[in-house]
Structure formats: C-alpha cells, structure tokens
Design a protein around this motif. Structure first.
Motif, PDB file in Angstrom:
ATOM      1  N   ALA A  12      -9.137  -6.043   4.384  1.00 46.10           N
ATOM      2  CA  ALA A  12      -7.933  -5.770   3.604  1.00 46.10           C
ATOM      3  C   ALA A  12      -8.063  -4.447   2.868  1.00 46.10           C
ATOM      4  N   ALA A  13      -9.257  -4.149   2.382  1.00 40.21           N
ATOM      5  CA  ALA A  13      -9.483  -2.875   1.691  1.00 40.21           C
ATOM      6  C   ALA A  13      -9.271  -1.704   2.650  1.00 40.21           C
ATOM      7  N   LYS A  14      -9.745  -1.862   3.886  1.00 44.53           N
ATOM      8  CA  LYS A  14      -9.548  -0.802   4.876  1.00 44.53           C
ATOM      9  C   LYS A  14      -8.063  -0.598   5.167  1.00 44.53           C
ATOM     10  N   ALA A  15      -7.340  -1.705   5.313  1.00 48.15           N
ATOM     11  CA  ALA A  15      -5.903  -1.600   5.580  1.00 48.15           C
ATOM     12  C   ALA A  15      -5.180  -0.974   4.397  1.00 48.15           C
ATOM     13  N   TRP A  16      -5.577  -1.338   3.192  1.00 50.85           N
ATOM     14  CA  TRP A  16      -4.935  -0.811   1.990  1.00 50.85           C
ATOM     15  C   TRP A  16      -5.069   0.708   1.910  1.00 50.85           C
ATOM     16  N   HIS A  17      -6.216   1.206   2.331  1.00 49.05           N
ATOM     17  CA  HIS A  17      -6.471   2.639   2.251  1.00 49.05           C
ATOM     18  C   HIS A  17      -6.011   3.403   3.493  1.00 49.05           C
TER      19      HIS A  17
ATOM     20  N   SER B  81       0.823  -1.202   0.000  1.00 42.00           N
ATOM     21  CA  SER B  81       0.000   0.000   0.000  1.00 42.00           C
ATOM     22  C   SER B  81       0.862   1.258   0.000  1.00 42.00           C
ATOM     23  N   PRO B  82       0.589   2.195  -0.896  1.00 41.36           N
ATOM     24  CA  PRO B  82       1.326   3.462  -0.869  1.00 41.36           C
ATOM     25  C   PRO B  82       0.924   4.341   0.310  1.00 41.36           C
ATOM     26  N   GLN B  83      -0.169   3.980   0.984  1.00 43.98           N
ATOM     27  CA  GLN B  83      -0.642   4.768   2.121  1.00 43.98           C
ATOM     28  C   GLN B  83       0.176   4.527   3.384  1.00 43.98           C
ATOM     29  N   ASN B  84       0.496   3.229   3.617  1.00 42.84           N
ATOM     30  CA  ASN B  84       1.137   2.910   4.899  1.00 42.84           C
ATOM     31  C   ASN B  84       2.153   1.771   4.832  1.00 42.84           C
ATOM     32  N   GLY B  85       2.439   1.265   3.626  1.00 44.18           N
ATOM     33  CA  GLY B  85       3.409   0.195   3.504  1.00 44.18           C
ATOM     34  C   GLY B  85       2.881  -1.176   3.865  1.00 44.18           C
ATOM     35  N   TRP B  86       1.562  -1.286   4.113  1.00 51.49           N
ATOM     36  CA  TRP B  86       0.979  -2.585   4.447  1.00 51.49           C
ATOM     37  C   TRP B  86       0.970  -3.474   3.206  1.00 51.49           C
ATOM     38  N   ARG B  87       1.263  -4.769   3.396  1.00 54.39           N
ATOM     39  CA  ARG B  87       1.345  -5.693   2.264  1.00 54.39           C
ATOM     40  C   ARG B  87       0.070  -6.519   2.148  1.00 54.39           C
ATOM     41  N   LEU B  88      -0.507  -6.522   0.955  1.00 60.88           N
ATOM     42  CA  LEU B  88      -1.710  -7.293   0.633  1.00 60.88           C
ATOM     43  C   LEU B  88      -1.299  -8.522  -0.160  1.00 60.88           C
ATOM     44  N   ASN B  89      -1.666  -9.710   0.316  1.00 59.52           N
ATOM     45  CA  ASN B  89      -1.291 -10.962  -0.334  1.00 59.52           C
ATOM     46  C   ASN B  89      -2.528 -11.813  -0.604  1.00 59.52           C
ATOM     47  N   THR B  90      -2.686 -12.228  -1.843  1.00 59.82           N
ATOM     48  CA  THR B  90      -3.776 -13.140  -2.207  1.00 59.82           C
ATOM     49  C   THR B  90      -3.208 -14.263  -3.060  1.00 59.82           C
ATOM     50  N   LEU B  91      -3.433 -15.498  -2.644  1.00 62.24           N
ATOM     51  CA  LEU B  91      -2.990 -16.663  -3.406  1.00 62.24           C
ATOM     52  C   LEU B  91      -4.206 -17.345  -4.011  1.00 62.24           C
ATOM     53  N   LEU B  92      -4.067 -17.826  -5.238  1.00 61.97           N
ATOM     54  CA  LEU B  92      -5.159 -18.510  -5.929  1.00 61.97           C
ATOM     55  C   LEU B  92      -4.998 -20.020  -5.800  1.00 61.97           C
ATOM     56  N   ALA B  93      -6.063 -20.683  -5.359  1.00 64.61           N
ATOM     57  CA  ALA B  93      -6.016 -22.148  -5.269  1.00 64.61           C
ATOM     58  C   ALA B  93      -6.083 -22.777  -6.653  1.00 64.61           C
ATOM     59  N   THR B  94      -6.893 -22.205  -7.538  1.00 62.17           N
ATOM     60  CA  THR B  94      -6.939 -22.633  -8.936  1.00 62.17           C
ATOM     61  C   THR B  94      -6.682 -21.410  -9.800  1.00 62.17           C
ATOM     62  N   THR B  95      -6.211 -21.631 -11.023  1.00 63.45           N
ATOM     63  CA  THR B  95      -5.817 -20.479 -11.839  1.00 63.45           C
ATOM     64  C   THR B  95      -6.642 -20.402 -13.128  1.00 63.45           C
TER      65      THR B  95
ATOM     66  N   ASP C 215      -8.928 -18.101   9.552  1.00 61.30           N
ATOM     67  CA  ASP C 215     -10.352 -17.793   9.527  1.00 61.30           C
ATOM     68  C   ASP C 215     -10.950 -18.240   8.205  1.00 61.30           C
ATOM     69  N   GLY C 216     -12.105 -18.886   8.285  1.00 60.02           N
ATOM     70  CA  GLY C 216     -12.776 -19.277   7.070  1.00 60.02           C
ATOM     71  C   GLY C 216     -13.401 -20.653   7.172  1.00 60.02           C
ATOM     72  N   PRO C 217     -14.164 -20.978   6.149  1.00 62.90           N
ATOM     73  CA  PRO C 217     -14.367 -20.190   4.943  1.00 62.90           C
ATOM     74  C   PRO C 217     -15.264 -18.981   5.191  1.00 62.90           C
ATOM     75  N   LEU C 218     -14.841 -17.829   4.666  1.00 57.23           N
ATOM     76  CA  LEU C 218     -15.579 -16.587   4.826  1.00 57.23           C
ATOM     77  C   LEU C 218     -16.428 -16.312   3.585  1.00 57.23           C
ATOM     78  N   PRO C 219     -17.541 -15.612   3.737  1.00 54.00           N
ATOM     79  CA  PRO C 219     -18.319 -15.224   2.563  1.00 54.00           C
ATOM     80  C   PRO C 219     -17.433 -14.463   1.579  1.00 54.00           C
ATOM     81  N   PRO C 220     -17.347 -14.891   0.337  1.00 52.60           N
ATOM     82  CA  PRO C 220     -16.432 -14.238  -0.611  1.00 52.60           C
ATOM     83  C   PRO C 220     -16.698 -12.755  -0.807  1.00 52.60           C
ATOM     84  N   ASP C 221     -17.976 -12.326  -0.660  1.00 51.62           N
ATOM     85  CA  ASP C 221     -18.271 -10.921  -0.928  1.00 51.62           C
ATOM     86  C   ASP C 221     -17.829  -9.983   0.188  1.00 51.62           C
ATOM     87  N   THR C 222     -17.424 -10.523   1.331  1.00 46.60           N
ATOM     88  CA  THR C 222     -16.912  -9.681   2.419  1.00 46.60           C
ATOM     89  C   THR C 222     -15.492 -10.059   2.841  1.00 46.60           C
ATOM     90  N   CYS C 223     -14.925 -11.066   2.218  1.00 40.93           N
ATOM     91  CA  CYS C 223     -13.627 -11.610   2.642  1.00 40.93           C
ATOM     92  C   CYS C 223     -12.508 -10.576   2.562  1.00 40.93           C
TER      93      CYS C 223
END
Length: 343
Positions: free
Chosen positions: A260-265, A158-172, A248-256
């Motif tokens: 992270a969005a809050k941290a990114w901003h 994040s350019p806001q605070n240097g926080w790192r966002l990581n997402t790994l895909l189980a299938t591609t 944590d999980g499985p979490l509802p995908p629409d709120t998962c």
C-alpha cells in the motif's frame, strides 16, 4: 455562501460539528470552507458558537491568513459558550460544548435534514472532565442512533496517482490489553463484511488483506495462538462464502502495509489490496498517519447517515497560532459529499 439552511434541499447540506473550541477545529473549518475545490452545491451548516467562530476569524485575519470563510456568511446553528475560552487550554466547559454540539448536529441528521455529518476533533479528557465518559465521538454517535455496531474506517486518496487507501479497524478505543478479549470470530467477520461493502463502492471484486494480531502473525503458534486457534479458520470460511473477493491473511503486521505504501507513492503493484483490516487501533492508524496524515479521513460506517472527520486531533499545542493545516478537514468535507453521491 448562502444562508440560512431552510432554503436548501437536505441533500445539499453537510452538517459540521466544530469540535473542541480550545483546539484547531474552528480554524481548519474556516480554512477548508474557503477552498474553491469544494463542490459548488455543497451547503455547510455549522453547529457551534457563532461568537467563537467570529473571534477565530478575526484572529486569523489579523495574522494575515487567507483565504477564510467569513462566519457572517455562514449558516450557523448557534449554541453559545458561556464564556470565552483560551486556545490551547481545554477545560470541562470546552468538553461540555463539543459534546453538546455533536449531539445537536446528530439530531439534525436523524431528522433527515442533511446529507452527511462532518466532525472536527474533540478531546476525550475534556469530555471526561465534563462528565461524559465515552471513548470518543464514534461511541457517542453509536449511542445516539441506537446502532448495534459502528465501524471506523480511514480512507485517503493519493495525490500521486489517485489511488485510494482504505484501512478499517476491527477494534477502536480500547486498551491494548483488552484487544485479545474483545476480538472474536464474529466481530472480525462483521468487520470484513463492512470493509467488503465499502470497497465495492469502487470495485466489484476488491482484494482485502487482514493483519495478524501477533508479531509475524503468530509464526505458526510460536508468538501467539490466536491466528491458529480461530483467525485462520474463520478467514478460510469467509473466503469460501465470498469467492469473488481475494482475501489475504493474516499477514505479518509489520509488512502488511508495504505494498500500500508503494501504491501511495505512485508505484502500484499487482498485490496491492483495495482494503486492509487492522485488528486494533494503533496497528491501523500508525501506517495510515505515516502515509496520509494530511489527507486521510476518518469515516464512520454503520450509522443511519455517513459521518466523516479529519484523522488528526485537537492539536492544542498549535491552537490559536494560525498554522494548522486544513487538508484533512477539506478531505473530510469532500468525502462526505462524494461518498453519499448515490443518494
């Protein structure tokens, strides 16, 4: 920049396969390599067509674009195109070229002659037109190195605070209809282990979130059975095997990805995960690209070497216009250097 590569230690070399010559790969590469924020010891070695790079440089200069790395000062493994291609118009020739350049770049890594691989975007349909039927570069790399598994992880700072966002895909790169058939407890377990190891590069006891497969993570079997049938039992078992990890999980995908969005901003919260496991391609890539399109890096794990790539495509619609942003390519170069710092 100094050349040729023979005068440099392999740990200084980052090999760059310049992607589809009809796309924006050459443009963003020349722009990124001119950045003063690159590590001073980093020596790029490009794999592609020198004449095409020089032509791209001249065209960008004529548009008044700067700064740019001059191909005359770059270390280039020259694999020429047979004829000039028009920007924005991919062909079987452009597909054959990007396929060859990726293959030759990988050979350099397998010979231990470089620190990491960075790949500019390719067009799958151009590969197919050239007779190379792969879902993408990740799958070709997996074949070239003989790896059983290769994982696609997207990381961004994040350019806001240097926080790192990581997402790994189980299938591609598979059809959506195939996802429930490909997903297995064994696959998800393996991907969790990969994500855990990556997150532990930065934190000894990271937290990980797992998105559900179905809407509302199945809603107790009302919207799908996979969560109850095998995903929740598998995650519970993994938790007991890794008590140092908050899972944590499985979490509802629409709120998962909301925390992270809050941290990114710039507003991190206590429940922000250090890594998120998405179960299929668009589930993970839509939030990543919405949040960090210009700075996210596609990182391939599970190969004998590290590979990074911009998170965008060939952008044929703007190829040759000089307006392509090089932020993600620059981030890919920096990540290739920083994530191999322990070597």
């Amino acid at each position: 920049m100094a050349m040729p590569s023979e005068g440099f230690d392999a740990n200084q070399l980052i090999v760059i396969a310049i992607g589809d010559p009809a796309g924006i790969g050459m443009e963003v590469t020349l722009k990124a390599l001119a950045s003063p924020s690159l590590p001073s010891k980093l020596h790029p070695q490009l794999v592609g067509c020198r004449k095409s790079l020089e032509l791209t440089y001249a065209q960008l200069q004529a548009q008044g674009i700067s700064p740019l790395a001059n191909p005359k000062n770059l270390d280039i493994k020259d694999l020429p195109l047979k004829s000039t291609l028009k920007p924005g118009y991919p062909t079987a020739q452009s597909g054959a070229a990007s396929f060859l350049w990726l293959t030759k770049a990988t050979e350099l890594l397998l010979k231990g002659r470089a620190r990491a691989l960075v790949t500019a975007p390719i067009a799958k349909h151009a590969w197919h037109a050239a007779g190379h039927h792969y879902p993408g570069q990740t799958e070709r790399l997996k074949e070239l190195v003989g790896a059983d598994q290769a994982s696609m992880l997207f990381t961004a700072i994040s350019p806001q605070n240097g926080w790192r966002l990581n997402t790994l895909l189980a299938t591609t790169h598979i059809p959506l209809a195939a996802v429930p058939k490909v997903l297995t407890p064994e696959l998800v377990r393996a991907k969790l282990n990969v994500l855990k190891a990556f997150c532990q590069r930065f934190k000894t006891d990271p937290s990980i979130a797992v998105a559900g497969l179905n809407p509302h993570a199945g809603e107790q079997g009302q919207l799908g059975h996979e969560e109850l049938k095998w995903l929740i039992p598998m995650l519970n078992k993994w938790k007991t095997e890794h008590p140092e990890i908050q899972l944590d999980g499985p979490l509802p995908p629409d709120t998962c990805w909301l925390s992270a969005a809050k941290a990114w901003h710039g507003n991190p919260c206590a429940q922000t995960p250090d890594g998120i496991l998405a179960l299929y391609h668009d589930q993970g890539l839509i939030p990543m690209k919405l949040l960090a399109f210009d700075s996210a890096v596609n990182t391939t794990l599970g190969l004998p070497f590290l590979r990074t790539s911009p998170d965008h495509g060939t952008a044929f619609d703007i190829a040759g216009k000089g307006c392509a942003r090089a932020d993600s390519m620059l981030a890919a170069l920096k990540a290739a250097w920083e994530l191999t710092e322990s070597r």
